[in-house]
Design an enzyme around this catalytic site. Structure first.
Site, PDB file in Angstrom:
ATOM      1  N   SER A  61       0.953  -1.613  -0.026  1.00 23.59           N
ATOM      2  CA  SER A  61       0.023   0.347  -0.023  1.00 23.59           C
ATOM      3  C   SER A  61       1.250   1.696  -0.350  1.00 23.59           C
ATOM      4  CB  SER A  61      -0.860  -0.061   0.797  1.00 23.59           C
ATOM      5  OG  SER A  61      -0.192   0.361   2.302  1.00 23.59           O
ATOM      6  N   LYS A  62       0.112   2.145  -0.226  1.00 24.27           N
ATOM      7  CA  LYS A  62       0.843   3.739   0.229  1.00 24.27           C
ATOM      8  C   LYS A  62       2.100   4.089   0.613  1.00 24.27           C
ATOM      9  CE  LYS A  62       0.273   6.622  -3.897  1.00 24.27           C
ATOM     10  NZ  LYS A  62       1.315   7.057  -4.652  1.00 24.27           N
ATOM     11  N   ARG A  63       1.627   3.074   2.345  1.00 22.83           N
ATOM     12  CA  ARG A  63       2.839   3.270   3.588  1.00 22.83           C
ATOM     13  C   ARG A  63       3.836   2.667   3.294  1.00 22.83           C
ATOM     14  NH1 ARG A  63      -0.648  -0.968   5.509  1.00 22.83           N
ATOM     15  NH2 ARG A  63      -0.344  -2.308   5.688  1.00 22.83           N
TER      16      ARG A  63
END
Length: 467
Positions: free
Chosen positions: A241-243
């Site tokens: 994911s973006k994290r």
């Protein structure tokens, strides 16, 4: 199944080309290219509210950067709506589907009652076996008649045989009440009509395969070879994911990763060929097979990506590398190289390629040849240019005036000057780096001299000596 291998990549144009989608495209491309087959592209734009031309353009741009060429024109799924509806009506005529007049309120009431009674909430339509003579004159959906007994077996080349009880599958909607086809129908019809022999996609579609097989079977069509590949996770083992960092392919281009390194890393992400880590496109095409795909999710590792990218930069053809660097600068929104910079970088690549893992690293190391103005040492390099160092440089400069401009001669002169000054060349290297590049981390000072040439080298040394 015999004949030509046909694979496809079928992204939804609702955003950027995800790194996981890029790997799926790569696996399909490698499998087809390695077997003299065809690799097709279908844009699954049935979600008209979320599909955008900009997202389609981003997908095409991402595939182009990765070098994943497709055969024929890209196909729009939405454009085939009439064909998809035609198949739904054919299934209806065959008795493999039925008209369902249940309203959303009735379906929700069924599910609420099922929950209250502890039964399965899988909707069972009262219209499945109804006499057509009793059909009302109101809107309806067309549902597929899914077998209620036995099981559906997905013979998957990655996951093995996956068994799903038929009583756990609902009678899925094929055609909505407004006459538009659903995605699940469109996928099957398109894959059949496009002659797709192998469906290689993420394992989040595994359950879809069981439902889609019902359409293949009811139409008497050949079921494709399934290969559902595990998703990509971040270093922490959770879904990427973006994290975890960048997700879109275009972000990786803008960060300066070479496409060949990206292809190598993505191929290695979930697939293996013995212990081979670094390989060329030709090797990947020759080696790639579905049997080499693991069942466990792969973990994205930026250090491994950078390591492979560095190896690919090191072996790249100089002209191709210059072309890709220009594309990187454009993608990153940075100024293009001037003709002088381009020519200088071309001369310098031989001493830059082995030490850079990304294009920003390479360009930083090329600062000495790319800089347009007087050398302005950074803070760390400036500390090297003290009074003693400037004195040694002022002694070195005239001796370089008459030196033959070869590496051996330059090393000989520099070592002699250092010795005369009562020191070793290692003590002279720092001030030379500061004078020639304004940096403390650079290619060899002798490589910089050779690339810069006699006149420019002496000009920079004189400037540094003068303070």
């Amino acid at each position: 199944m015999s004949g030509q291998i046909v694979t496809r990549f079928a992204p939804s144009p609702t955003g950027y080309l995800h790194i996981g989608g890029a790997r799926t495209a790569l696996f399909n491309w490698l499998y087809a290219r390695g077997r003299g087959g065809r690799f097709l592209l279908r844009i699954e734009d049935t979600d008209r509210a979320r599909s955008t031309p900009q997202a389609t353009a981003a997908i095409l741009k991402g595939l182009d950067w990765l070098g994943l060429d497709h055969d024929g024109e890209a196909v729009s799924q939405a454009a085939g709506a009439a064909r998809h509806a035609e198949v739904a009506h054919e299934l209806l005529a065959r008795g493999a589907a039925y008209k369902c007049f249940s309203t959303q309120d009735e379906i929700e009431a069924f599910r609420e009652a099922a929950r209250a009674e502890g039964r399965s909430t899988l909707f069972q339509s009262p219209w499945r076996d109804a006499d057509p003579a009793n059909h009302p004159d109101v809107p309806y959906v067309i549902r597929l008649k899914t077998p209620t007994e036995g099981e559906t077996v997905i013979e998957d080349r990655v996951q093995g045989n996956v068994r799903i009880r038929n009583d756990q599958l609902d009678d899925m909607v094929l055609l909505r009440s407004d006459g538009t086809p659903v995605y699940m129908l469109a996928v099957v019809v398109d894959d059949h009509d496009m002659g797709v022999t192998h469906v290689i996609r993420g394992d989040d579609h595994l359950n879809n395969a069981a439902r889609q097989m019902g359409i293949y079977t009811a139409m008497g069509w050949d079921v494709p070879v399934w290969a559902h590949i595990p998703l990509i996770h971040g270093p922490d083992g959770k879904k990427l994911s973006k994290r975890h960092g960048a997700l879109g392919v275009e972000e990786y281009q803008a960060m300066g990763y070479p496409a060949a390194g990206m292809r190598n890393y993505l191929a290695r992400l979930g697939w293996s060929h013995g212990d081979d880590e670094f390989f060329t496109d030709a090797q990947a095409i020759e080696w790639f097979d579905l049997d080499g795909i693991g069942k466990s999710p792969a973990r994205f590792d930026f250090k491994k990506l950078e390591n492979l990218c560095g190896q690919h930069i090191a072996v790249s053809d100089d002209a191709a590398l210059l072309h890709e660097i220009a594309a990187y600068l454009d993608a990153a929104g940075l100024p293009a190289l001037t003709e002088r910079q381009r020519e200088g970088l071309h001369r310098a690549l031989y001493c830059l390629k082995d030490r850079a893992r990304t294009f920003p690293e390479l360009i930083e190391k090329a600062h000495f040849i790319l800089t347009e103005g007087p050398i302005e040492p950074d803070e760390k390099a400036a500390k090297q240019l003290d009074t003693v160092s400037r004195g040694i440089l002022s002694t070195l400069t005239p001796q370089l005036q008459n030196a033959s401009w070869s590496r051996d001669e330059l090393e000989h002169v520099a070592n002699r000057v250092a010795e005369d000054a009562g020191t070793k060349f290692g003590k002279l290297a720092g001030p030379l780096r500061a004078a020639l590049a304004g940096r403390s981390v650079t290619p060899s000072v002798f490589d910089m001299m050779l690339v810069l040439g006699r006149d420019e080298t002496i000009r920079r040394l004189e400037q540094a000596s003068a303070g």
